[in-house]
Design an enzyme around this catalytic site. Sequence first.
Site, PDB file in Angstrom:
ATOM      1  N   ASP A  47      46.192  39.760  32.036  1.00  0.00           N
ATOM      2  CA  ASP A  47      46.298  38.845  30.881  1.00  0.00           C
ATOM      3  C   ASP A  47      47.810  38.372  30.516  1.00  0.00           C
ATOM      4  OD1 ASP A  47      44.934  37.978  28.109  1.00  0.00           O
ATOM      5  OD2 ASP A  47      46.682  38.950  27.367  1.00  0.00           O
ATOM      6  N   LYS A  81      47.213  31.462  27.906  1.00  0.00           N
ATOM      7  CA  LYS A  81      47.292  31.132  26.614  1.00  0.00           C
ATOM      8  C   LYS A  81      47.993  29.918  26.154  1.00  0.00           C
ATOM      9  CE  LYS A  81      46.742  35.973  25.270  1.00  0.00           C
ATOM     10  NZ  LYS A  81      47.586  36.533  26.466  1.00  0.00           N
ATOM     11  N   HIS A 114      46.582  30.261  21.594  1.00  0.00           N
ATOM     12  CA  HIS A 114      47.473  31.547  21.510  1.00  0.00           C
ATOM     13  C   HIS A 114      47.127  32.068  19.966  1.00  0.00           C
ATOM     14  CE1 HIS A 114      50.506  34.454  23.131  1.00  0.00           C
ATOM     15  NE2 HIS A 114      49.950  34.906  22.429  1.00  0.00           N
ATOM     16  N   SER A 206      46.786  44.927  22.242  1.00  0.00           N
ATOM     17  CA  SER A 206      47.467  46.253  21.887  1.00  0.00           C
ATOM     18  C   SER A 206      46.385  47.228  21.505  1.00  0.00           C
ATOM     19  CB  SER A 206      48.123  46.056  20.519  1.00  0.00           C
ATOM     20  OG  SER A 206      49.370  44.843  20.752  1.00  0.00           O
ATOM     21  N   PRO A 207      45.493  47.676  22.365  1.00  0.00           N
ATOM     22  CA  PRO A 207      44.586  48.628  22.136  1.00  0.00           C
ATOM     23  C   PRO A 207      45.090  49.917  22.049  1.00  0.00           C
ATOM     24  CG  PRO A 207      44.428  48.297  24.653  1.00  0.00           C
ATOM     25  CD  PRO A 207      45.408  47.363  23.780  1.00  0.00           C
TER      26      PRO A 207
END
Length: 313
Positions: A47, A81, A114, A206-207
């Site tokens: 990503d 993005k 984004h 941000s898991p």
Amino acid sequence: MGEIARFFTLNTGAHMPSVGLGTWQMEPGVVGEAVVTAIKAGYRHIDCARIYRNEKEIGLALKKLFNDGVVKREELFITSKLWCDSLDPEDVAEGIESTLNDLQLDYVDLYLIHWPFQIKKGTTLSVENLIESDIPCTWRAMEKLFDSGKARAIGVSNFSTKKLEDLLRIARVLPAVNQVECHPVWQQAKLRTFCQSKGVHLSAYSPLGSPGTKWIRSNVLDNPIVIDAAEKLGKTPAQVALRWGIQMGNSVLPKSTNKSRILENLDVYDWSIPDELFAMFTTIQQVRLIRGDIFVSSHGLYKSVEELWDGEI
């Protein structure tokens, strides 16, 4: 809930690996090595974003991996993005070209808007530079990228339920993904239900709650329910948080430059959180960690955090 597939199928039919390497806040000189480590460990999803200012180094790492025969381009899923200064329709094509040049690729597998707002061209991200965006016009330019094949799928990031609903009303090509903050402490129940009902995949940035970010008061990995599940399953809190996301149906994008943690974050497939432990996650008090306070001002485009997220706070 047992073994889960290692990918999610998007509304385009594409297979998106359920764990990706996040590259936000990865410093130059470090990011390339992290990408190489991750891909050699088995990651197939990276990503990226132009604003992370590290796509050039990622491109060099990818080229070396391709040249060395470690992996083929078609085996990877690469996301990037469109930054907030390029939302004018005439700037969208230039935005992706800049990314493709830096990444040394002919296409990205997924290209996202984004943020759902714009900043004045040639400026930096600050509350004074935020301006209203015309998302329908931007989206029509994104659809052209999809038609051209330069973006195999298109989507959005940081869109609330309302903003996504507004986009779906006018979209010819449906967004494949909405990438948002999501973890056990901010589960996005309303947005996730809406996405599932419309065939839009929710991808979690941000898991782990972004524990390395100084200005975020992270409380995901030290949450008692996450820790309890980790102890009972013989896993780390990070693995439990990631596995929770996948069992919820979200792809997860953990960021790490540490080799052992990069490996650990991929070890989420051959075990599961059993139903009785999984049910406990619904009792976790919810708090958005990446609130966007820097975008809010009494004189600005958004007067409150509630307004920024259309009440989802």
